[in-house]
Write a protein that holds these residues in place. Structure first.
Motif, PDB file in Angstrom:
ATOM      1  N   GLU A 183      65.745 -23.154  38.110  1.00  0.00           N
ATOM      2  CA  GLU A 183      65.328 -21.895  37.591  1.00  0.00           C
ATOM      3  C   GLU A 183      63.806 -21.580  38.142  1.00  0.00           C
ATOM      4  N   PHE A 184      63.239 -22.221  38.732  1.00  0.00           N
ATOM      5  CA  PHE A 184      62.115 -21.697  39.442  1.00  0.00           C
ATOM      6  C   PHE A 184      62.061 -20.873  40.510  1.00  0.00           C
ATOM      7  N   THR A 185      63.682 -21.012  41.236  1.00  0.00           N
ATOM      8  CA  THR A 185      63.861 -19.989  42.404  1.00  0.00           C
ATOM      9  C   THR A 185      63.859 -18.603  41.752  1.00  0.00           C
ATOM     10  N   GLY A 186      63.827 -18.161  40.683  1.00  0.00           N
ATOM     11  CA  GLY A 186      63.729 -16.733  40.026  1.00  0.00           C
ATOM     12  C   GLY A 186      62.444 -16.280  40.282  1.00  0.00           C
ATOM     13  N   PRO A 187      61.028 -16.857  39.799  1.00  0.00           N
ATOM     14  CA  PRO A 187      59.852 -16.625  40.252  1.00  0.00           C
ATOM     15  C   PRO A 187      59.607 -16.591  41.475  1.00  0.00           C
ATOM     16  N   LEU A 188      60.048 -17.283  42.401  1.00  0.00           N
ATOM     17  CA  LEU A 188      59.992 -17.460  43.864  1.00  0.00           C
ATOM     18  C   LEU A 188      60.667 -16.242  44.490  1.00  0.00           C
ATOM     19  N   ALA A 189      61.667 -16.000  44.058  1.00  0.00           N
ATOM     20  CA  ALA A 189      62.269 -15.072  44.673  1.00  0.00           C
ATOM     21  C   ALA A 189      61.507 -13.610  44.582  1.00  0.00           C
ATOM     22  N   VAL A 190      60.902 -13.398  43.315  1.00  0.00           N
ATOM     23  CA  VAL A 190      60.077 -12.353  43.168  1.00  0.00           C
ATOM     24  C   VAL A 190      58.790 -12.132  43.990  1.00  0.00           C
ATOM     25  N   ALA A 191      58.103 -13.420  44.210  1.00  0.00           N
ATOM     26  CA  ALA A 191      56.862 -13.453  45.120  1.00  0.00           C
ATOM     27  C   ALA A 191      57.381 -13.161  46.532  1.00  0.00           C
ATOM     28  N   MET A 192      58.772 -13.870  46.905  1.00  0.00           N
ATOM     29  CA  MET A 192      58.828 -13.567  48.240  1.00  0.00           C
ATOM     30  C   MET A 192      59.258 -12.197  48.669  1.00  0.00           C
ATOM     31  N   PHE A 193      60.096 -11.553  47.905  1.00  0.00           N
ATOM     32  CA  PHE A 193      60.286 -10.060  47.997  1.00  0.00           C
ATOM     33  C   PHE A 193      59.249  -9.114  48.079  1.00  0.00           C
ATOM     34  N   SER A 194      58.089  -9.575  47.519  1.00  0.00           N
ATOM     35  CA  SER A 194      56.783  -8.742  47.407  1.00  0.00           C
ATOM     36  C   SER A 194      56.109  -8.862  48.620  1.00  0.00           C
ATOM     37  N   SER A 195      56.473  -9.887  49.481  1.00  0.00           N
ATOM     38  CA  SER A 195      55.528 -10.016  50.805  1.00  0.00           C
ATOM     39  C   SER A 195      56.384 -10.168  51.902  1.00  0.00           C
ATOM     40  N   ARG A 197      54.926 -11.633  55.121  1.00  0.00           N
ATOM     41  CA  ARG A 197      54.293 -12.174  56.203  1.00  0.00           C
ATOM     42  C   ARG A 197      55.108 -13.422  56.498  1.00  0.00           C
ATOM     43  N   PRO A 198      54.800 -14.011  57.910  1.00  0.00           N
ATOM     44  CA  PRO A 198      55.537 -14.981  58.363  1.00  0.00           C
ATOM     45  C   PRO A 198      55.391 -16.409  57.687  1.00  0.00           C
ATOM     46  N   ILE A 199      54.023 -16.587  57.175  1.00  0.00           N
ATOM     47  CA  ILE A 199      54.298 -17.793  56.166  1.00  0.00           C
ATOM     48  C   ILE A 199      55.030 -17.759  55.116  1.00  0.00           C
ATOM     49  N   ASP A 200      55.327 -16.696  54.640  1.00  0.00           N
ATOM     50  CA  ASP A 200      56.299 -16.525  53.337  1.00  0.00           C
ATOM     51  C   ASP A 200      57.582 -17.122  53.688  1.00  0.00           C
ATOM     52  N   THR A 220      49.177 -19.273  49.602  1.00  0.00           N
ATOM     53  CA  THR A 220      49.095 -18.180  50.817  1.00  0.00           C
ATOM     54  C   THR A 220      49.356 -16.758  50.131  1.00  0.00           C
ATOM     55  N   ALA A 221      49.306 -16.652  48.963  1.00  0.00           N
ATOM     56  CA  ALA A 221      49.623 -15.192  48.392  1.00  0.00           C
ATOM     57  C   ALA A 221      48.665 -14.220  48.613  1.00  0.00           C
ATOM     58  N   ARG A 222      49.030 -13.164  49.159  1.00  0.00           N
ATOM     59  CA  ARG A 222      47.989 -12.155  49.515  1.00  0.00           C
ATOM     60  C   ARG A 222      46.840 -11.897  48.569  1.00  0.00           C
ATOM     61  N   ARG A 223      45.783 -12.005  49.155  1.00  0.00           N
ATOM     62  CA  ARG A 223      44.738 -11.585  47.840  1.00  0.00           C
ATOM     63  C   ARG A 223      44.332 -10.032  48.058  1.00  0.00           C
ATOM     64  N   ARG A 224      44.263  -9.602  46.950  1.00  0.00           N
ATOM     65  CA  ARG A 224      43.737  -8.373  46.653  1.00  0.00           C
ATOM     66  C   ARG A 224      42.060  -8.194  46.875  1.00  0.00           C
TER      67      ARG A 224
END
Length: 291
Positions: free
Chosen positions: A102-114, A116-119, A279-283
């Motif tokens: 189930e955690f792959t759902g929020p992970l997908a949302v986080a990944m599609f929004s960035s 960067r190579p580290i992602d 490592t999420a991009r900080r605003r």
């Protein structure tokens, strides 16, 4: 000094308490499946949670525009379907594995929004974990239908995040209480159709109330308290432990033993979730006007 240390530790303990309470409540809920099914159990959990939050927050005190109402409705219906699909998955696959998928759902949302190579490192970790869990070789380790239900719950969780952001400008008590009311419109009719009058037996109602309090009311309250005191990235890293904590409590309470590869898969999911949060991009913080 000791008081200040305890105060700084308190929100961390609140998150861990939230994850633990959710795991214990869901493990207890599985014991109701033979009596009222996953559908009936989910109906009691969501129904009682909605009643509890409606009485607590009294959302009728706030004005709800048509646009906000539509956003809350989408958010709530998705939440209800997510809960139902997750409980359906728990019928045939272990709790910890269902959470990891189930955690792959929020992970997908986080990944599609960035981009960067580290992602891509965290995407790789998540994919490795998912491949290790999916019954791709036709083996008997996991039930394919249960896995599909868990993947459906993951998809709904992703939509829940997207729709929830559109209602993010509202007070949390306003949106969450009305959202759970909308969720009950999905789950309760399905539970009633499946379990019928068995849902009204006093012992079942009491058990359902306990499930709602331990797996919904307590975790949500603790998370709201922690979010006020913790940076979002720290909160996200702590929440990332949920699959592992769920697997441990399922082992203790339900005797659900996992293989070494399954534990490795859960570890990959935890690493992907924690890493993407860290490592999420900080605003940049908004400028503070001089007083």
């Amino acid at each position: 000094m000791q008081n200040s240390r305890f105060a700084s530790l308190l929100p961390v303990l609140a998150v861990l308490g939230s994850v633990t309470s959710l795991s214990i409540g869901t493990s207890y809920a599985k014991n109701l499946f033979p009596i009222i099914g996953a559908q009936g159990t989910s109906a009691l959990r969501v129904g009682f949670s909605a009643l509890f939050l409606l009485l607590l927050w009294r959302p009728w005190r706030w004005h709800t525009s048509r646009a906000d109402g539509a956003a809350i409705l989408r958010y709530g219906l998705t939440l209800g379907l997510m809960n139902l699909l997750f409980y359906m998955a728990l019928r045939t696959i272990p709790f910890g594995i269902a959470v990891a998928i189930e955690f792959t759902g929020p992970l997908a949302v986080a990944m599609f929004s960035s981009r960067r190579p580290i992602d891509f490192v965290w995407v790789g970790c998540a994919l490795v974990g998912l491949v290790l869990l999916l019954p791709l070789d036709g083996g008997q380790a996991l039930d394919p239908v249960g896995v599909l239900y868990a993947l459906g719950a993951a998809f709904c969780w992703a939509l829940y995040i997207i729709f929830g952001k559109r209602a993010g400008h509202l007070h949390a008590g306003h949106s969450v209480s009305l959202g759970l009311l909308a969720a009950s419109l999905v789950v309760v009719p399905v539970g009633v159709a499946h379990a019928g009058m068995a849902l009204l037996e006093p012992k079942i109602l009491l058990a359902g109330f306990v499930v709602a309090v331990v797996s919904s009311a307590i975790p949500m309250s603790l998370e709201m308290m922690a979010l006020k005191r913790l940076p979002k990235e720290t909160f996200g890293i702590l929440i990332s432990m949920e699959p592992a904590v769920a697997a441990l409590w399922a082992l203790l309470l339900l005797h659900e033993h996992l293989t070494g590869l399954q534990w490795l898969a859960i570890g990959c999911t935890v690493l992907a979730s924690a890493g993407s949060t860290l490592t999420a991009r900080r605003r940049p913080p908004p400028a503070i006007a001089a007083s």
